[in-house]
Design a protein around this motif. Structure first.
Motif, PDB file in Angstrom:
ATOM      1  N   ALA A   1     -12.324 -39.242  11.259  1.00  0.00           N
ATOM      2  CA  ALA A   1     -11.235 -39.512  10.595  1.00  0.00           C
ATOM      3  C   ALA A   1     -10.271 -38.105  10.142  1.00  0.00           C
ATOM      4  CB  ALA A   1     -11.156 -40.511   9.337  1.00  0.00           C
TER       5      ALA A   1
ATOM      6  N   MET B   1     -21.399 -29.609   8.259  1.00  0.00           N
ATOM      7  CA  MET B   1     -21.767 -30.894   7.696  1.00  0.00           C
ATOM      8  C   MET B   1     -23.195 -31.281   8.319  1.00  0.00           C
ATOM      9  SD  MET B   1     -19.953 -31.556   5.501  1.00  0.00           S
ATOM     10  CE  MET B   1     -20.560 -32.949   4.745  1.00  0.00           C
TER      11      MET B   1
ATOM     12  N   GLU C   1     -16.012 -40.645   8.590  1.00  0.00           N
ATOM     13  CA  GLU C   1     -15.135 -39.989   7.831  1.00  0.00           C
ATOM     14  C   GLU C   1     -15.015 -38.637   8.651  1.00  0.00           C
ATOM     15  OE1 GLU C   1     -13.943 -40.381   4.946  1.00  0.00           O
ATOM     16  OE2 GLU C   1     -14.549 -42.206   4.347  1.00  0.00           O
ATOM     17  N   LEU C   2     -15.827 -38.111   9.281  1.00  0.00           N
ATOM     18  CA  LEU C   2     -15.597 -36.961   9.881  1.00  0.00           C
ATOM     19  C   LEU C   2     -14.466 -36.905  11.039  1.00  0.00           C
ATOM     20  CD1 LEU C   2     -16.437 -33.928   9.902  1.00  0.00           C
ATOM     21  CD2 LEU C   2     -18.571 -34.325  11.340  1.00  0.00           C
TER      22      LEU C   2
ATOM     23  N   ARG D   1     -21.599 -43.697   8.240  1.00  0.00           N
ATOM     24  CA  ARG D   1     -20.459 -43.371   7.451  1.00  0.00           C
ATOM     25  C   ARG D   1     -19.912 -41.968   7.546  1.00  0.00           C
ATOM     26  NH1 ARG D   1     -18.551 -44.628   2.226  1.00  0.00           N
ATOM     27  NH2 ARG D   1     -16.390 -43.797   2.223  1.00  0.00           N
ATOM     28  N   MET D   2     -20.726 -41.135   7.391  1.00  0.00           N
ATOM     29  CA  MET D   2     -20.376 -39.761   7.480  1.00  0.00           C
ATOM     30  C   MET D   2     -19.687 -39.475   8.689  1.00  0.00           C
ATOM     31  SD  MET D   2     -20.356 -36.986   5.834  1.00  0.00           S
ATOM     32  CE  MET D   2     -21.624 -36.472   4.607  1.00  0.00           C
TER      33      MET D   2
ATOM     34  N   LEU E   1     -24.174 -40.020   2.604  1.00  0.00           N
ATOM     35  CA  LEU E   1     -23.276 -41.084   3.080  1.00  0.00           C
ATOM     36  C   LEU E   1     -23.895 -42.044   3.925  1.00  0.00           C
ATOM     37  CD1 LEU E   1     -20.547 -40.894   1.525  1.00  0.00           C
ATOM     38  CD2 LEU E   1     -19.714 -40.419   3.556  1.00  0.00           C
TER      39      LEU E   1
END
Lengths: 229, 229
Positions: free
Chosen positions: A220, A191, A217-218, A213-214, A209
DNA sequence: CGGTAATTTAATCACCTGAATAATTGCAAT
DNA sequence: ATTGCAATTATTCAGGTGATTAAATTACCG
């Protein structure tokens, strides 16, 4: 050897060339070279990058690379160690702070501490993004050289994080935690490096993103994976 | 140009060189070249591999590469398409079979169908492992060339899997599923490619989990990540 | 002041690289 | 037989490659 020993007719528009010899103030050309090498290696990889280009971009003679670093390979090592060492150090710091604040942190907190230094570097401007790409490239090189560098720079912080994570996940055997940790490494490397595949996979719906935010997400995703029964 | 127009004194131990001209049975040298190119590109990447080496390893003249493929870049493309196309086709097949058998498959089943073709190729002997490494390398190359190839070969199967996964995960918005899918790509690429990092991270406790066990672990990890709340 | 060491350049080396050419041979159709 | 196409080779080409050398310039130390 017989004629025209003097200078050729110079382009009057040419900027004043640096003449050989010890410079008056020496604005550390060494670092300039490292910066440009970082960019070049990130763009085309080790084999693809040319020392001539690096020198030219740094506005410096090619022989200076040898003078400071010895060889192209040693230059690469130095580029890698410079920022890699910084990232590894930050990881140690963040983990120290976290453990100081809460004796039993969550998986999410630990992962966040681990990932943040890389993330911050990527978005720090100043070649950070280039280094991150270079690093991702190194991670897919199976050569002994690459392996040695990664070990040297990153193993100490990785082992500590595995240990702490193991404590956060009492139900999961240590070996399994470390296997999952190696999954994690692949995930974030990809990523961090990516420059277009995300757009393809989401069919254009998601291109960027945004930094925060990225990372959320990662974390999580990875935390859930770590906890998998 | 003036003397010794005949052959130089040949090494009597040299194996009988193939002489120019149309061969008697033509054991498809084209494929031989592709095989050796695959190995070479996997070992040192595109820039690092030398067409001379490839030709030599295939026991063939260098000019034959140009004859069959045109250029080094086109040779690479062909290597990539040959097996990449196979993997993509298998993915489609496995998904068809799965949906035929159970209209509402689990996330684990879908992920398994997606990963199995790559896994099988890696352990198939016959250069499969080399291709997988080459592919992982391509995944960390940001160049336009690499991006184009990946799109061409893999996008169609990827989009289908994202759609099916989205149906398996009704609680999660489609865009989020596709982001997580791109996490997944990084994870398995890294594990497929890896040649030593796993051993480092587990401090030597785990070096090779074996084909089946590793795939199980990976599917469990990824499925949990996909489902993360 | 004068010498020595550090830093930088221009120029060159030896070698390698992908590509191109022209020649050679076998096979198939006429 | 003869011709023409296909596949293969040895050889060469033009241009790069990292490395190296020798000289030039300046700073520093006594």
């Amino acid at each position: 050897m017989t004629d025209t020993p003097a200078k050729p007719p110079q382009d009057p528009l040419a900027e004043p060339r640096r003449r050989p010899g010890r410079p008056k103030d020496a604005g550390d050309l060494r670092d300039l070279i490292l910066d440009q090498a970082e960019l070049a290696f990130a763009e085309t990889g080790f084999a693809g990058a040319r020392t001539r280009d690096i020198a030219e971009r740094a506005g410096v003679n090619q022989a200076l690379i040898r003078y400071y670093f010895g060889s192209k390979e040693e230059l690469f090592d130095e580029v890698f160690r410079r920022r890699g060492g910084l990232i590894s150090a930050r990881r140690h710091e963040f983990l120290d702070e976290l453990l100081m604040a809460t004796p039993a942190p969550t998986v999410e907190q630990v992962l966040h501490a681990y990932l943040l230094p890389q993330w911050a570097m990527k978005y720090s401007g100043a070649n950070g993004a280039a280094f991150v790409r270079l690093q991702a490239r190194l991670h897919s090189e199976p050569e002994e050289h690459a392996l040695r560098l990664r070990r040297e720079v990153y193993d100490s912080s990785v082992h500590r994080y595995v240990e702490v994570l193991s404590r956060c996940l009492p139900g999961i055997p240590r070996d399994r935690v470390s296997i999952r940790f190696s999954f994690l490494v692949g995930t974030y490397m990809f990523m961090l490096n990516d420059l277009g595949r995300l757009g393809d996979i989401t069919e254009g719906h998601v291109v960027d993103l945004g930094k925060d935010r990225m990372l959320e997400e990662l974390v999580a995703f990875l935390a859930a994976g770590m906890r998998a029964s």
